[in-house]
Design a protein around this motif. Structure first.
Motif, PDB file in Angstrom:
ATOM      1  N   MET A 110       0.856  -1.181   0.000  1.00 42.23           N
ATOM      2  CA  MET A 110       0.000   0.000   0.000  1.00 42.23           C
ATOM      3  C   MET A 110       0.895   1.235   0.000  1.00 42.23           C
ATOM      4  O   MET A 110       1.845   1.323   0.764  1.00 42.23           O
ATOM      5  N   PHE A 111       0.593   2.192  -0.883  1.00 45.84           N
ATOM      6  CA  PHE A 111       1.455   3.355  -1.028  1.00 45.84           C
ATOM      7  C   PHE A 111       1.377   4.309   0.162  1.00 45.84           C
ATOM      8  O   PHE A 111       2.284   5.097   0.384  1.00 45.84           O
ATOM      9  N   SER A 112       0.289   4.245   0.902  1.00 46.97           N
ATOM     10  CA  SER A 112       0.116   5.156   2.038  1.00 46.97           C
ATOM     11  C   SER A 112      -0.067   4.349   3.318  1.00 46.97           C
ATOM     12  O   SER A 112      -1.175   4.088   3.766  1.00 46.97           O
ATOM     13  N   GLY A 113       1.019   3.859   3.904  1.00 52.84           N
ATOM     14  CA  GLY A 113       0.957   3.154   5.175  1.00 52.84           C
ATOM     15  C   GLY A 113       0.524   1.720   5.050  1.00 52.84           C
ATOM     16  O   GLY A 113       0.335   1.175   3.961  1.00 52.84           O
ATOM     17  N   ASP A 114       0.376   1.065   6.206  1.00 54.21           N
ATOM     18  CA  ASP A 114      -0.034  -0.330   6.245  1.00 54.21           C
ATOM     19  C   ASP A 114      -1.545  -0.444   6.161  1.00 54.21           C
ATOM     20  O   ASP A 114      -2.277   0.496   6.406  1.00 54.21           O
ATOM     21  N   ALA A 115      -2.015  -1.642   5.827  1.00 54.08           N
ATOM     22  CA  ALA A 115      -3.455  -1.866   5.725  1.00 54.08           C
ATOM     23  C   ALA A 115      -3.768  -3.330   5.963  1.00 54.08           C
ATOM     24  O   ALA A 115      -2.957  -4.204   5.686  1.00 54.08           O
ATOM     25  N   THR A 173       2.122  -9.941 -18.733  1.00 53.64           N
ATOM     26  CA  THR A 173       2.699  -8.846 -17.974  1.00 53.64           C
ATOM     27  C   THR A 173       4.207  -8.975 -17.915  1.00 53.64           C
ATOM     28  O   THR A 173       4.776 -10.024 -18.174  1.00 53.64           O
ATOM     29  N   LYS A 174       4.846  -7.897 -17.502  1.00 60.85           N
ATOM     30  CA  LYS A 174       6.296  -7.859 -17.458  1.00 60.85           C
ATOM     31  C   LYS A 174       6.804  -8.618 -16.240  1.00 60.85           C
ATOM     32  O   LYS A 174       6.047  -9.201 -15.473  1.00 60.85           O
ATOM     33  N   SER A 175       8.102  -8.593 -16.067  1.00 61.13           N
ATOM     34  CA  SER A 175       8.703  -9.203 -14.893  1.00 61.13           C
ATOM     35  C   SER A 175       8.263  -8.447 -13.655  1.00 61.13           C
ATOM     36  O   SER A 175       7.725  -7.345 -13.719  1.00 61.13           O
ATOM     37  N   GLN A 176       8.519  -9.061 -12.487  1.00 55.65           N
ATOM     38  CA  GLN A 176       8.118  -8.417 -11.242  1.00 55.65           C
ATOM     39  C   GLN A 176       8.764  -7.038 -11.110  1.00 55.65           C
ATOM     40  O   GLN A 176       8.117  -6.071 -10.724  1.00 55.65           O
ATOM     41  N   GLU A 177      10.034  -6.958 -11.454  1.00 51.47           N
ATOM     42  CA  GLU A 177      10.734  -5.680 -11.328  1.00 51.47           C
ATOM     43  C   GLU A 177      10.111  -4.619 -12.221  1.00 51.47           C
ATOM     44  O   GLU A 177       9.845  -3.486 -11.793  1.00 51.47           O
ATOM     45  N   ASP A 178       9.818  -4.987 -13.490  1.00 54.88           N
ATOM     46  CA  ASP A 178       9.217  -4.034 -14.407  1.00 54.88           C
ATOM     47  C   ASP A 178       7.800  -3.685 -13.983  1.00 54.88           C
ATOM     48  O   ASP A 178       7.386  -2.516 -14.050  1.00 54.88           O
ATOM     49  N   VAL A 197       3.922   0.227 -11.856  1.00 54.70           N
ATOM     50  CA  VAL A 197       2.802   0.462 -10.952  1.00 54.70           C
ATOM     51  C   VAL A 197       3.130   1.586  -9.971  1.00 54.70           C
ATOM     52  O   VAL A 197       2.286   2.422  -9.646  1.00 54.70           O
ATOM     53  N   LYS A 198       4.362   1.614  -9.477  1.00 50.72           N
ATOM     54  CA  LYS A 198       4.739   2.696  -8.563  1.00 50.72           C
ATOM     55  C   LYS A 198       4.662   4.050  -9.257  1.00 50.72           C
ATOM     56  O   LYS A 198       4.284   5.051  -8.641  1.00 50.72           O
ATOM     57  N   MET A 199       5.032   4.052 -10.531  1.00 51.34           N
ATOM     58  CA  MET A 199       4.921   5.299 -11.279  1.00 51.34           C
ATOM     59  C   MET A 199       3.464   5.729 -11.379  1.00 51.34           C
ATOM     60  O   MET A 199       3.124   6.898 -11.179  1.00 51.34           O
ATOM     61  N   LEU A 200       2.564   4.763 -11.653  1.00 51.17           N
ATOM     62  CA  LEU A 200       1.141   5.090 -11.736  1.00 51.17           C
ATOM     63  C   LEU A 200       0.610   5.532 -10.381  1.00 51.17           C
ATOM     64  O   LEU A 200      -0.284   6.386 -10.294  1.00 51.17           O
ATOM     65  N   ASN A 209      -9.312  14.439 -10.466  1.00 50.99           N
ATOM     66  CA  ASN A 209     -10.151  13.852 -11.511  1.00 50.99           C
ATOM     67  C   ASN A 209      -9.591  12.538 -12.029  1.00 50.99           C
ATOM     68  O   ASN A 209      -9.920  12.113 -13.144  1.00 50.99           O
ATOM     69  N   LEU A 210      -8.738  11.904 -11.230  1.00 51.76           N
ATOM     70  CA  LEU A 210      -8.217  10.581 -11.558  1.00 51.76           C
ATOM     71  C   LEU A 210      -8.448   9.645 -10.376  1.00 51.76           C
ATOM     72  O   LEU A 210      -8.279  10.044  -9.216  1.00 51.76           O
ATOM     73  N   VAL A 211      -8.834   8.416 -10.669  1.00 55.03           N
ATOM     74  CA  VAL A 211      -9.002   7.413  -9.614  1.00 55.03           C
ATOM     75  C   VAL A 211      -7.620   7.052  -9.077  1.00 55.03           C
ATOM     76  O   VAL A 211      -6.736   6.647  -9.831  1.00 55.03           O
ATOM     77  N   ALA A 212      -7.445   7.189  -7.775  1.00 55.91           N
ATOM     78  CA  ALA A 212      -6.127   6.987  -7.173  1.00 55.91           C
ATOM     79  C   ALA A 212      -5.789   5.505  -7.088  1.00 55.91           C
ATOM     80  O   ALA A 212      -6.604   4.682  -6.670  1.00 55.91           O
ATOM     81  N   LEU A 213      -4.578   5.154  -7.497  1.00 52.85           N
ATOM     82  CA  LEU A 213      -4.050   3.805  -7.317  1.00 52.85           C
ATOM     83  C   LEU A 213      -3.386   3.765  -5.943  1.00 52.85           C
ATOM     84  O   LEU A 213      -2.412   4.470  -5.693  1.00 52.85           O
ATOM     85  N   GLU A 214      -3.920   2.930  -5.033  1.00 56.39           N
ATOM     86  CA  GLU A 214      -3.468   2.946  -3.641  1.00 56.39           C
ATOM     87  C   GLU A 214      -2.490   1.829  -3.316  1.00 56.39           C
ATOM     88  O   GLU A 214      -1.862   1.850  -2.256  1.00 56.39           O
TER      89      GLU A 214
END
Length: 982
Positions: free
Chosen positions: A683-688, A734-739, A744-747, A754-759
């Motif tokens: 999760m990009f914002s803390g634990d969940a 899909t690409k390798s795990q690293e790719d 995904v981190k970039m997204l 006005n964009l749905v947040a990727l969490e």
């Protein structure tokens, strides 16, 4: 005697006729002599042509059917010998309508030019049978349909023909081959397909051929050698395959311009091209050419522009490039070139633009690089390191020519040069993603023309110098991911043009200066992951153009500002500040009470109750300590029990199940490294934690939707926060795990209201999940087309807000260089504030390649939203494809109709239906009948027209999203007086 009698007789007859004419004159007036006037055909033909046109600017007001001759009319020229119309040039007159057959009455017409207008309809078969036509220019209109086969059957006098920038379809007719005098042909920027006519390569008079930006295919034939007079050949942005003909340079040695860019050509460059010594422009960009850059390239001495970018060239740059002493622009980017820039390039004394980015160059930066008058230098994405940085740090202070300097994504180290302020003309400075250390020099403020400053992802320390106020033209400042400390300088308000400010992931302290609120053009602000304190300035609500403001993970406190953007700010943008309060963070602010009276503990009261009071305090302290100790023991026991239960559950799971490991940020600790099935959820914002456990994540009952990229489920986090989980169905592609994780981190960093947040995300070799914010109101498609029409009638004001919101979200994606690719109403969601949010963006980046089968399977559900570019065998994706889909969405929102509707005996295409209504002057009838007249016509009609422009068949005719936003804001009526529309 007989002659004399005959003479008298004739005289008497003449006298009689004169007497008769005199009587006729008295009775009926003068007699008019009737003659046949050839000018009448020219006048009547042009008047007939004008009658079928709309002339909004009155350009043809001088055309009068009562005139004897049209030779003085605007746009009309006549032959001085015959006084007949020989030229009709109406370029840029804003005319619309069809090209009428009245022009057929101009038998002496030689030049017909109607460029840059808005003519519609198809090209008439007999168009070129008019007179002795030598020049026909119908470019930059809205002509559609195929070019009829018989169009060029009577073209023996034709020298120039241009149908460029229209909406023409079909193939280029074979009859073009009969135009043996043809010198210039331009069919660029249409939707033409198929192969070029084989006979075209025998038109020996051809000097210029431009068929670029179509969907033409096939190979470039060897017959090109017949075009010995050819000067310009533009085949760019098509689907041509194969190799460049080996003998092209041996015969077409007069060529000055060659553009083969954006095709699927391959192989090595033929050596005969070195004979193109007159060539000034050569672009082979965006193909699959291989081998080394040929050494003979230096023999093309006339080259001014050389673009070999985005191919598969390898090896070193040949020294012979230094022989191109007329070269002004060199682009070798996005290849596999190794070595370094040759020293011989110091001889390219006219070079202004150099782009060798995204190769494998290394070594020292040449000493000449910053001393030869270059205006633009891009070396990004190579492997230049510390030892090669010296030449940059020693830039001469008096160097004023450089405007763009991009050294990003290398391995440079060292410090920024203190004399960087000497680059007085610099507009773009990008040194991001290196290992540069030290402080930002105060001379940065001397860069008065600097527009973009990107020093992100380095090791800079010190503070942001207050002298930054001198960079008065600065629009983007990116200093994130460094070790900058100190305060944000209040002088930043002098950078009044700032629209983008990112200072995240540093060590900034102190409060956010209220001066930031004076940056009225600010759109994007990210101050997250710093050590900022204090309260947010209330004045920030005055930033009317703000659409992203992130201050998460600081030490801010107090009440959030109320009003403007902050009424709809995402909770994730202020998270990690435990002392902030307000409705957004679901934490009410404490009421203000008078301070209580506090007794001085050191006062000299010595009554008998003091010892009892002290004893009472000690007792309370002891009880508190005991409670705390007991609670700690209880927590430890609880953790131990939960751990044992987790171990038991994991051991009882089937081997195929991939357990979840929850972590925040970059912490992946705890994942067994040897278990391939063991997944990790980040999760990009803390634990969940999930309220019902990981095993219920993909339960059929929690499914809320399906799309081209996967199934979507809804679940609840332990803290009550709902999320949407997309299970990707393209795991084998899909690409390798690293790719995958990098993309995904970039997204995940793309944040906009006005964009749905990727969490967050989850990854195993066999399963990939994307974690999104959940929007309970559902998709735009559901709100527009739900069967319960009484429940889902969107008022006009809300529809306009949705359109504007979609535009802002899409504009931000394009600004971040992300193409959505799959924009449709099921991928647009509406939050509780009636704000539109675009979802599913960037998923294309998770595929390893643009595989045609994969793309086809993904776009089947987007029928009606797909730009015409998708109809070809090989899809070329650009931002213009998104803009086409956005145009269809505009029409869908305004009309309430689906893009394609299937009737019993017919298929109705929304775009065609609306365009037809516009042609018939009935566009207002297209507005959703559910609104029952409750809409602002002065908004709705221009919005519909904007939708049609965005959905133009020609990509170049579609506006950019920034232009769309400006247009919508101009269209938008003041809210006063429109309450009845809400």
């Amino acid at each position: 005697m007989h002659c004399y009698i005959l003479e008298i007789t004739l005289m008497k007859q003449v006298q009689f006729i004169l007497i008769l004419l005199s009587v006729f004159h008295v009775l009926f007036g003068p007699i008019q002599v009737i003659s046949i006037d050839p000018f009448n055909d020219d006048v009547s033909g042009l008047i007939m042509f004008k009658a079928g046109l709309e002339d909004p600017k009155g350009k043809l007001s001088t055309w009068n059917e009562e005139d004897y001759s049209p030779c003085d009319w605007v746009g009309v020229k006549c032959d001085p010998a015959t006084h007949r119309v020989s030229s009709l040039v109406l370029d840029g007159f804003s005319l619309s309508g069809h090209i009428d057959r009245g022009l057929l009455r101009l038998p002496f017409l030689q030049i017909l030019s109607l460029a840059r207008n808005n003519f519609t309809g198809t090209i008439a078969t007999d168009l070129l049978s008019i007179g002795d036509l030598q020049v026909v220019d119908l470019s930059e209109n809205n002509l559609s349909g195929p070019i009829p086969d018989g169009t060029f059957q009577q073209c023996w006098s034709l020298r120039v023909v241009s149908f460029a920038n229209n909406n023409l379809t079909g193939k280029i007719p074979d009859s073009l081959s009969s135009c043996y005098k043809l010198a210039v042909v331009n069919f660029s920027s249409n939707h033409l397909h198929g192969e070029l006519p084989s006979g075209m390569w025998f038109l020996t008079e051809l000097q210029s051929v431009d068929v670029s930006n179509n969907f033409l295919e096939g190979e470039i034939p060897e017959g090109i050698k017949n075009l010995i007079n050819l000067r310009e050949l533009r085949l760019g942005r098509n689907h041509f395959t194969g190799r460049i003909p080996e003998n092209m340079g041996n015969y077409c040695f007069l060529l000055k311009l060659v553009d083969f860019s954006g095709n699927f050509l391959s192989g090595r460059l033929p050596e005969s091209m070195q004979k193109l010594t007159s060539c000034t422009f050569l672009s082979l960009q965006g193909n699959s050419f291989t081998g080394g850059i040929p050494h003979w390239i230096g023999g093309m001495k006339s080259l001014d522009i050389l673009d070999l970018s985005a191919n598969r060239f390898s090896g070193w740059i040949p020294n012979s490039v230094g022989n191109l002493d007329l070269l002004s622009r060199l682009n070798l980017s996005r290849n596999q070139i190794t070595g370094n820039l040759p020293e011989s390039m110091v001889n390219c004394i006219k070079l202004l633009t150099l782009d060798v980015s995204h190769n494998h160059l290394a070594g020292h930066l040449p000493s000449w690089l910053f001393r030869m008058g270059l205006q633009s230098i891009s070396l990004s994405g190579n492997t230049y390191s510390k030892s090669s940085y010296h030449s940059f740090t020693s830039i001469p202070v008096s160097f004023h020519g450089l405007q763009v300097l991009d050294l990003s994504s290398n391995a440079f180290s060292g410090k920024l040069p203190s004399g960087i302020g000497g680059l007085g003309s610099l507009k773009v400075l990008n040194l991001s993603t290196n290992n540069i250390s030290g402080s930002i020099p105060i001379s940065i403020g001397e860069l008065k023309s600097l527009y973009i400053l990107d020093l992100s992802d380095n090791k800079l320390n010190g503070s942001i110098p207050s002298e930054i106020e001198g960079a008065i033209s600065l629009s983007e400042m990116r200093l994130q991911k460094n070790f900058l400390g100190g305060r944000i300088p209040a002088q930043i308000e002098k950078c009044s043009e700032l629209t983008f400010l990112n200072l995240s992931h540093n060590k900034l302290i102190g409060s956010i200066p209220s001066a930031v609120a004076n940056l009225t053009y600010l759109q994007y602000v990210d101050l997250s992951w710093n050590e900022l304190s204090g309260s947010l300035p209330k004045e920030l609500t005055n930033l009317s153009q703000l659409f992203s403001f992130n201050v998460s993970y600081n030490h801010l406190q107090g009440e959030l500002p109320v009003g403007g953007f902050f009424n709809t700010i995402s909770p994730s943008s202020v998270s990690g500040n435990s002392l902030l309060c307000g409705s957004v963070v679901n934490h009410s602010c404490p009421s203000v009470h008078p301070k209580p009276i506090v007794l001085n503990p050191n006062s000299s009261y010595s009554n008998s109750g003091s010892s009892l009071q002290n004893h009472h305090h000690k007792m309370i302290l002891s009880i508190s300590v005991l409670i705390a100790i007991g609670a700690a023991i209880f927590i430890v026991i609880g953790v131990a029990v939960v751990t044992v239960l987790n171990i038991h559950v994991r051991s009882s799971m089937s081997p195929s199940a991939a357990p979840f490991v929850f972590s925040g940020g970059e912490d992946y600790s705890g994942s067994p490294p040897n278990d391939a099935n063991y997944g990790k959820l980040v999760m990009f914002s803390g634990d969940a934690e999930f309220a019902e456990g990981a095993h219920n994540l993909l339960n059929k009952d929690s499914e809320i939707g399906r799309g081209g990229f996967g199934v979507v489920y809804c679940t609840v986090l332990r803290d009550g926060h709902c999320v949407a989980i997309k299970k990707l169905t393209v795991s084998t592609l899909t690409k390798s795990q690293e790719d995958f994780e990098r993309e995904v981190k970039m997204l995940g960093k793309i944040k906009h209201q006005n964009l749905v947040a990727l969490e967050g995300y989850y990854w195993t070799p066999s399963l990939q999940l994307l974690i999104y914010e959940y929007l309970s109101r559902g998709s735009l498609q559901k709100l527009l087309h739900d069967d319960d029409s009484c429940k889902n009638v969107l008022p006009w004001r809300q529809r306009f807000k949705i359109i504007l919101g979609m535009a802002k979200g899409l504009a931000y994606l394009h600004q971040m260089e992300v193409i959505h690719y799959n924009l449709k109403s099921t991928n647009v969601f509406i939050d509780c504030s009636d704000e539109a949010k675009i979802g599913d963006f960037g998923l294309l980046r998770l595929l390893p390649m643009l595989d045609h089968c994969v793309l086809s399977s993904k776009i089947q559900s987007a029928l009606g939203y797909m730009a015409p570019e998708f109809a070809c065998r090989t899809v070329k994706i650009t931002e213009k494809c998104d803009i086409y889909s956005f145009g269809i969405l505009i029409l869908e929102v305004v009309t309430g109709k689906r893009p394609v509707e299937y009737m019993e005996d017919d298929v109705v295409v929304l775009c065609d239906k609306v365009r037809s209504a516009l042609d018939d002057g009935k566009v207002e009838q297209c507005v959703d009948e559910k609104l029952k007249g409750n809409f602002a016509a002065e908004e709705a009609i221009p919005v519909i027209k904007l939708g049609l422009v965005c959905a133009s068949q020609v990509p170049s005719n579609r506006p950019d999203m920034s232009e769309v936003i400006n247009i919508l804001e101009l269209i938008q009526c003041p809210s006063e007086g429109l309450e009845e529309l809400h």
